[in-house]
Design an enzyme around this catalytic site. Sequence first.
Site, short mmCIF file in Angstrom:
data_model
loop_
_atom_site.label_atom_id
_atom_site.label_comp_id
_atom_site.label_asym_id
_atom_site.label_seq_id
_atom_site.Cartn_x
_atom_site.Cartn_y
_atom_site.Cartn_z
N VAL A 21 0.84 -1.20 0.00
CA VAL A 21 0.00 0.00 0.00
C VAL A 21 0.88 1.25 0.00
O VAL A 21 0.63 2.21 -0.74
CB VAL A 21 -0.97 -0.01 1.20
CG1 VAL A 21 -1.75 1.30 1.29
CG2 VAL A 21 -1.94 -1.19 1.08
N TYR A 76 -4.59 1.91 8.40
CA TYR A 76 -5.24 0.74 7.81
C TYR A 76 -5.42 -0.36 8.84
O TYR A 76 -4.53 -0.61 9.65
CB TYR A 76 -4.42 0.20 6.62
CG TYR A 76 -4.25 1.26 5.57
CD1 TYR A 76 -5.27 1.52 4.66
CD2 TYR A 76 -3.10 2.06 5.53
CE1 TYR A 76 -5.16 2.54 3.72
CE2 TYR A 76 -2.97 3.07 4.59
CZ TYR A 76 -3.99 3.30 3.69
OH TYR A 76 -3.88 4.31 2.78
N THR A 128 -7.87 -4.30 9.41
CA THR A 128 -8.05 -5.58 8.73
C THR A 128 -9.35 -6.30 9.12
O THR A 128 -9.88 -6.09 10.22
CB THR A 128 -6.85 -6.50 9.10
OG1 THR A 128 -7.08 -7.82 8.62
CG2 THR A 128 -6.63 -6.57 10.61
N TYR A 137 -2.02 -11.27 15.30
CA TYR A 137 -2.01 -10.14 14.35
C TYR A 137 -3.31 -9.33 14.47
O TYR A 137 -3.27 -8.10 14.62
CB TYR A 137 -1.81 -10.66 12.92
CG TYR A 137 -2.15 -9.65 11.85
CD1 TYR A 137 -1.29 -8.60 11.55
CD2 TYR A 137 -3.35 -9.74 11.14
CE1 TYR A 137 -1.61 -7.66 10.56
CE2 TYR A 137 -3.68 -8.82 10.15
CZ TYR A 137 -2.81 -7.78 9.87
OH TYR A 137 -3.14 -6.86 8.90
N LYS A 175 -3.79 -5.44 15.70
CA LYS A 175 -4.40 -4.43 14.82
C LYS A 175 -5.60 -3.77 15.52
O LYS A 175 -5.80 -2.56 15.39
CB LYS A 175 -4.82 -5.06 13.50
CG LYS A 175 -3.67 -5.53 12.61
CD LYS A 175 -2.77 -4.39 12.11
CE LYS A 175 -3.48 -3.49 11.14
NZ LYS A 175 -2.53 -2.45 10.60
#
Length: 298
Positions: free
Chosen positions: A12, A98, A100, A124, A128
């Site tokens: 990205v 960003y 997820t 993960y 996030k």
Amino acid sequence: MRLLVTGATGQVGWELARSLMPLGEVVALDRAACDLADPQAAAAVVAGYAPDVIVNAAAYTAVDKAESEPELAHRINAEAVGALAGTARGIGALLVHYSTDYVFDGSKDAPYTEADSTAPLNVYGATKLAGEQAIATSGCDHLILRTTWVYAARGHNFVATMLRLFAEREALRVVGDQHGAPTWARNIADATSSLICWARQARDAGDPVQQTFNLSAAGETTWHGFAEEIRRVAAQRWPEHPWKVRQIDAIATHDYPTPAARPQNSRLDGTRLADATGIVMPHWRDALLRCLEDRPAP
Ligand SMILES: NC(=O)C1=CN([C@@H]2O[C@H](COP(=O)(O)OP(=O)(O)OC[C@H]3O[C@@H](n4cnc5c(N)ncnc54)[C@H](OP(=O)(O)O)[C@@H]3O)[C@@H](O)[C@H]2O)C=CC1
Ligand SMILES: Cc1cn([C@H]2C[C@H](O)[C@@H](COP(=O)(O)OP(=O)(O)O[C@H]3O[C@@H](C)C(=O)[C@@H](O)[C@H]3O)O2)c(=O)[nH]c1=O
Ligand SMILES: [Mg+2]
């Protein structure tokens, strides 16, 4: 307007350098210039540029490895994000970040909206989610953009893995019971550019911008469906390539054991984004075609 991008060498981040160019001066920092493993130092580097917009495209994205490195993943995906949010708050910058689909457990029977409860299945996803919460707590102006199954012409991703395996193996087994939408990094970067303009108008009018949006490709498939489509397009695009693959079997998640658990349902509902901003992401099939047209031969 000065826009600062972290994670400039990521999928990205790389596309952002191009997509944000029309908006102003872009400062793109890679890991060497701004290492999120040292949150305070990273935040100080960012503050030194006094940006109007901070776009955090850096993240610890190795989903399986995170299970054995939870502290490092948390430092990069949560603590550093909190530090960047503190900087954004301090200098009055907009923070674009960003997140997820992996913040969800995947048990919902329909696409997830921004209002649905989170319950990450893996380290993960938990880190996030902690990053999202750190931003909300900071009170800075922000856009949290949740996306899914990101790929690009460069970098580590499922498309690159499949193209490699298609030339190495005759038969592949790919999970067919995880549902989601593969999203091209360029589409994310282009939408980010539009969203920054949208946010700027709101802020100029005196309205705070503190929003979470789903931002993933239109349509849906499974990892197996994605693999089949990559094979179809790649065979047309590079007919002379020494492809070996003859068969891609759809398997169940439990037949592909991995250190990290993954959600069965990764589908994100784009209605809030469309209603608020008019942005509708391209269909994943069209985007894959464009991405492979753009890509050098494997
Ligand atoms: N990839 C995916 O499928 C998905 C990604 N996302 C989210 O989208 C965002 C962008 O991801 P994407 O571009 O795909 O990720 P990539 O894995 O392609 O890129 C991650 C970037 O972060 C950098 N990075 C890693 N650790 C550090 C660190 N300690 N300090 C500074 N930079 C670091 C990497 O640097 P280096 O190149 O040096 O390793 C790389 O440039 C992330 O927030 C991610 O969580 C959301 C859903 C799906
Ligand atoms: C290589 C391979 C993978 N798989 C499966 C494993 C997994 O369920 C799925 C995709 O594999 P990956 O390792 O690319 O998936 P993963 O790294 O979990 O991808 C995720 O990355 C993070 C950063 C996100 O935020 C998510 O949105 C998602 O994109 O395909 C197979 O079934 N067969 C195979 O041969
Ligand atoms: Mg991966």
